[in-house]
Write an enzyme that holds these catalytic residues in place. Structure first.
Site, PDB file in Angstrom:
ATOM      1  N   GLU A 251     -11.985  -7.695  11.593  1.00 12.15           N
ATOM      2  CA  GLU A 251     -11.082  -6.901  12.471  1.00 12.15           C
ATOM      3  C   GLU A 251     -10.949  -5.700  11.373  1.00 12.15           C
ATOM      4  O   GLU A 251     -10.173  -5.805  10.396  1.00 12.15           O
ATOM      5  CB  GLU A 251      -9.564  -7.538  12.629  1.00 12.15           C
ATOM      6  CG  GLU A 251      -9.574  -8.701  13.559  1.00 12.15           C
ATOM      7  CD  GLU A 251     -10.027  -8.451  15.076  1.00 12.15           C
ATOM      8  OE1 GLU A 251      -9.936  -7.447  15.496  1.00 12.15           O
ATOM      9  OE2 GLU A 251     -10.752  -9.333  15.668  1.00 12.15           O
TER      10      GLU A 251
ATOM     11  N   GLU B 126     -10.844   7.071   8.465  1.00  7.58           N
ATOM     12  CA  GLU B 126      -9.406   6.450   8.529  1.00  7.58           C
ATOM     13  C   GLU B 126      -8.570   6.931   7.162  1.00  7.58           C
ATOM     14  O   GLU B 126      -9.234   6.403   6.213  1.00  7.58           O
ATOM     15  CB  GLU B 126      -9.725   4.864   8.599  1.00  7.58           C
ATOM     16  CG  GLU B 126      -8.143   4.386   8.539  1.00  7.58           C
ATOM     17  CD  GLU B 126      -8.078   2.765   8.492  1.00  7.58           C
ATOM     18  OE1 GLU B 126      -9.151   2.067   7.724  1.00  7.58           O
ATOM     19  OE2 GLU B 126      -7.554   2.167   9.273  1.00  7.58           O
TER      20      GLU B 126
HETATM   21  P1  NAD Z   1     -10.077  -4.157   2.146  1.00  4.94           P
HETATM   22  O1  NAD Z   1     -11.378  -4.049   3.036  1.00  4.94           O
HETATM   23  O2  NAD Z   1     -10.168  -3.304   0.768  1.00  4.94           O
HETATM   24  O3  NAD Z   1      -9.687  -5.656   1.685  1.00  4.94           O
HETATM   25  C1  NAD Z   1      -9.294  -6.704   2.796  1.00  4.94           C
HETATM   26  C2  NAD Z   1      -9.346  -7.864   1.763  1.00  4.94           C
HETATM   27  O4  NAD Z   1     -10.835  -8.134   1.493  1.00  4.94           O
HETATM   28  C3  NAD Z   1      -8.635  -8.132   0.710  1.00  4.94           C
HETATM   29  O5  NAD Z   1      -8.207  -9.513   0.460  1.00  4.94           O
HETATM   30  C4  NAD Z   1      -9.569  -7.903  -0.404  1.00  4.94           C
HETATM   31  O6  NAD Z   1      -9.470  -8.710  -1.690  1.00  4.94           O
HETATM   32  C5  NAD Z   1     -10.909  -8.481   0.087  1.00  4.94           C
HETATM   33  N1  NAD Z   1     -12.315  -8.077  -0.393  1.00  4.94           N
HETATM   34  C6  NAD Z   1     -12.728  -6.927  -0.926  1.00  4.94           C
HETATM   35  N2  NAD Z   1     -13.848  -7.067  -1.303  1.00  4.94           N
HETATM   36  C7  NAD Z   1     -14.263  -8.437  -1.151  1.00  4.94           C
HETATM   37  C8  NAD Z   1     -15.799  -8.893  -1.167  1.00  4.94           C
HETATM   38  N3  NAD Z   1     -16.744  -8.169  -1.624  1.00  4.94           N
HETATM   39  N4  NAD Z   1     -15.638  -9.947  -0.508  1.00  4.94           N
HETATM   40  C9  NAD Z   1     -14.814 -10.895   0.097  1.00  4.94           C
HETATM   41  N5  NAD Z   1     -13.290 -10.293   0.218  1.00  4.94           N
HETATM   42  C10 NAD Z   1     -13.357  -8.993  -0.279  1.00  4.94           C
HETATM   43  O7  NAD Z   1      -8.974  -3.494   2.893  1.00  4.94           O
HETATM   44  P2  NAD Z   1      -7.448  -3.454   2.531  1.00  4.94           P
HETATM   45  O8  NAD Z   1      -7.392  -1.984   2.072  1.00  4.94           O
HETATM   46  O9  NAD Z   1      -6.706  -4.383   2.158  1.00  4.94           O
HETATM   47  O10 NAD Z   1      -6.785  -3.166   4.290  1.00  4.94           O
HETATM   48  C11 NAD Z   1      -6.870  -1.752   4.784  1.00  4.94           C
HETATM   49  C12 NAD Z   1      -7.737  -1.977   5.711  1.00  4.94           C
HETATM   50  O11 NAD Z   1      -7.712  -2.914   6.644  1.00  4.94           O
HETATM   51  C13 NAD Z   1      -7.947  -0.662   6.671  1.00  4.94           C
HETATM   52  O12 NAD Z   1      -9.149  -0.277   7.045  1.00  4.94           O
HETATM   53  C14 NAD Z   1      -7.204  -1.124   7.790  1.00  4.94           C
HETATM   54  O13 NAD Z   1      -7.249  -0.426   9.363  1.00  4.94           O
HETATM   55  C15 NAD Z   1      -7.724  -2.739   8.157  1.00  4.94           C
HETATM   56  N6  NAD Z   1      -7.148  -3.329   8.968  1.00  4.94           N
HETATM   57  C16 NAD Z   1      -7.613  -3.886  10.224  1.00  4.94           C
HETATM   58  C17 NAD Z   1      -6.381  -4.607  11.090  1.00  4.94           C
HETATM   59  C18 NAD Z   1      -7.005  -5.167  12.367  1.00  4.94           C
HETATM   60  O14 NAD Z   1      -6.575  -5.885  13.015  1.00  4.94           O
HETATM   61  N7  NAD Z   1      -8.149  -4.445  13.007  1.00  4.94           N
HETATM   62  C19 NAD Z   1      -5.271  -4.916  10.791  1.00  4.94           C
HETATM   63  C20 NAD Z   1      -4.843  -4.651   9.519  1.00  4.94           C
HETATM   64  C21 NAD Z   1      -5.664  -3.750   8.655  1.00  4.94           C
END
Ligand code: NAD
Length: 484
Positions: A254, A384
């Site tokens: 997501e 975004e």
């Molecule tokens: P992110 O992708 O930086 O991190 C998300 C999660 O992934 C965190 O827990 C992080 O520690 C983990 N992560 C990072 N690198 C990883 C790896 N290599 N392997 C495994 N896990 C890893 O995202 P963010 O900055 O925390 O959140 C913002 C993003 O999330 C935005 O793009 C937003 O639109 C999206 N988002 C989407 C939804 C949806 O339902 N579609 C909902 C909320 C947020």
């Protein structure tokens, strides 16, 4: 056992593995976006903790799967009741940790966690196997729980999103290892406490804290994992997809959004402008937000006038204060990221017509910002920002409006304002997105599918769609008349 005092709550700063609180040698610092204060030094997991947690989830899996939907539902309902009973404490910790408005957390966001568990307890228990006869065999489709699932969540709305992913996994009979984001890890520790209080068997639900590239990467690469459910950015999803492919493990993503908010001349303009100004709520850190305002030419001017009037009503401030409508951004790094987007837009020749700077009150606040892009190809339209930054473009007629709506690589959500039922149907179908709202926003039925197209996602959550994801569907065929 290491714990921190966060507001009025006592929160574990350790992992929760196999029903026990487990520390790590290393820690990371968790800051409050409200005032930059240190909330906790949190255990920083790595490969060791990933191994321990997956082993605990694997050991707990056979008996949790064997419990059946009704047995599991009893646990999920108890957990939902405990979430309701602890709503104020959960809301306070979430507010201090990620700065979402306290009143929204209390009124709907934390309560949605309880709803998630109740909805999935009921959905899984109501599932009826498909059964039919053909070719002389009695056939059935069985939903077999898949095994240990890894759930990885982002920093925005961490409690709600973690429960939204965990509830169907547990209801379907999977065991879970949850890794919350390192910028807002604390409410998931409280969830672990409530799981324990609800009497779940050890290892059914585990929380591992730490950095994405460290323990997150170790978890998604782990060969003992049978499902990966991820919410976060498309960039991280690409890494996770590669790890999932190596082990041939299904994963859902997501991901981010760049939703259009389409305003047609035949709509209730005041309602549309109010909703557009409302996209600054939660400082724009909402994946579903309609961040591209696309307005039909004849109403562009009156729309803008109303939009500015409603945006002027926003109050930036402490998210615990009832008057506040726009909270600080999550982290200094994220504030710089948002700032750089707007600086690059200026350098590109896009016109910043509102805001475009850090707010005078200091802290991690950024002013509600509106940008008129030089072209639809501008980065500020195409990527975004995940902050209080909207773009404004006009269009002539439905065809051009839809073309603009569909002109980014994202496709999570769309918002349409129109007074015409036929147009609502036509545009609702034509906008490329997992969810389209017409004359409303964020209304959710938990049985409906939820997800994105394009780089906004892969797979669907919600309703039976999530239960299917956490199950291996099996066809069982028995030769008719062959056994009694
Ligand atoms: P992110 O992708 O930086 O991190 C998300 C999660 O992934 C965190 O827990 C992080 O520690 C983990 N992560 C990072 N690198 C990883 C790896 N290599 N392997 C495994 N896990 C890893 O995202 P963010 O900055 O925390 O959140 C913002 C993003 O999330 C935005 O793009 C937003 O639109 C999206 N988002 C989407 C939804 C949806 O339902 N579609 C909902 C909320 C947020």
């Amino acid at each position: 056992m290491s714990r921190a005092r966060v507001g009025g709550a006592d929160v574990s700063t350790e992992h929760f593995i196999g029903g026990e609180h487990v520390g790590s040698g290393a820690v990371f610092t968790d800051l409050s976006p409200i005032d930059g204060s240190v909330l906790a030094e949190v255990a920083r997991g790595g490969e060791r903790e990933a191994d321990l947690a997956v082993a605990a989830a694997a050991a707990a899996f056979p008996s949790w799967a064997a419990l059946g939907p009704a047995g599991r539902a009893a646990h999920l309902h108890r957990l939902a009741d405990l979430i309701d009973a602890n709503l104020d404490r959960l809301a306070e910790v979430e507010c201090l940790d990620m700065a979402m408005l306290l009143r929204s957390l209390k009124a709907r966001v934390i309560a949605r966690g309880a709803r998630n568990f109740r909805a999935y307890a009921d959905l899984a228990a109501a599932y009826e196997e498909r059964a039919w006869s053909s070719n002389g065999t009695a056939n059935r489709v069985l939903r077999m729980p898949s095994g240990p699932a890894v759930v990885i969540t982002p920093w925005n709305a961490p409690f709600m999103l973690s429960t939204w992913k965990t509830a169907p996994a547990l209801a379907a009979g999977c065991t879970v290892v949850l890794k919350p984001a390192e910028w807002s890890p604390l409410s998931c520790s409280l969830l672990a406490d409530l799981v324990q209080e609800a009497g779940f068997p050890p290892g059914v639900f585990n929380v591992v804290q730490g950095i994405g590239e460290e323990v997150g990467a170790a978890l998604v690469a782990h060969p003992g994992v049978r499902r990966i459910s991820f919410t976060g950015s498309p960039e991280t999803a690409r890494h996770i997809g590669v790890a999932a492919a190596r082990n041939i493990v299904p994963f859902t993503g997501e991901l981010g959004g760049k939703g259009p908010l389409l305003v047609f001349a035949d709509c209730d303009l005041e309602a549309a402008a109010r909703k557009a100004a409302g996209q600054y709520d939660d400082a724009g850190q909402v994946c579903l937000a309609g961040t591209r305002l696309l307005v039909e030419e004849p109403v562009a001017e009156p729309f803008l006038e109303l939009f500015h009037r409603f945006t002027d009503e926003h109050v930036l401030g402490d998210p615990r204060d009832d008057r506040t409508t726009v909270s600080p951004l999550i982290h200094p790094e994220h504030l710089s990221r948002v700032e750089c987007f707007v600086e690059r837009a200026r350098a590109n020749g896009d016109e910043v017509v509102r805001g475009g700077r850090r707010a005078a009150i200091g802290g991690l606040f950024y002013e509600p910002t509106l940008v008129v892009p030089r072209s639809n190809e501008s980065e500020i339209v195409q990527r975004e920002v995940f902050g209080p930054v909207l773009t404004f473009q006009t269009f002539a007629g439905e065809e051009e409006g839809v073309a603009l709506a569909n002109s980014t690589p994202y496709g999570l959500s769309g918002i349409v304002y129109t007074g015409s039922r036929e147009r609502a149907e036509r545009v609702g179908r034509a906008v490329r997105a997992g969810t389209v709202w017409v004359n409303t926003f964020l209304v959710r039925d938990l049985t409906a599918p939820f997800g994105g197209v394009g780089i906004s996602g892969i797979g669907r959550e919600g309703g039976d769609y999530a239960l299917d994801f956490y199950s291996d569907l099996k066809t069982l065929q028995i030769l008719e008349g062959s056994c009694r």
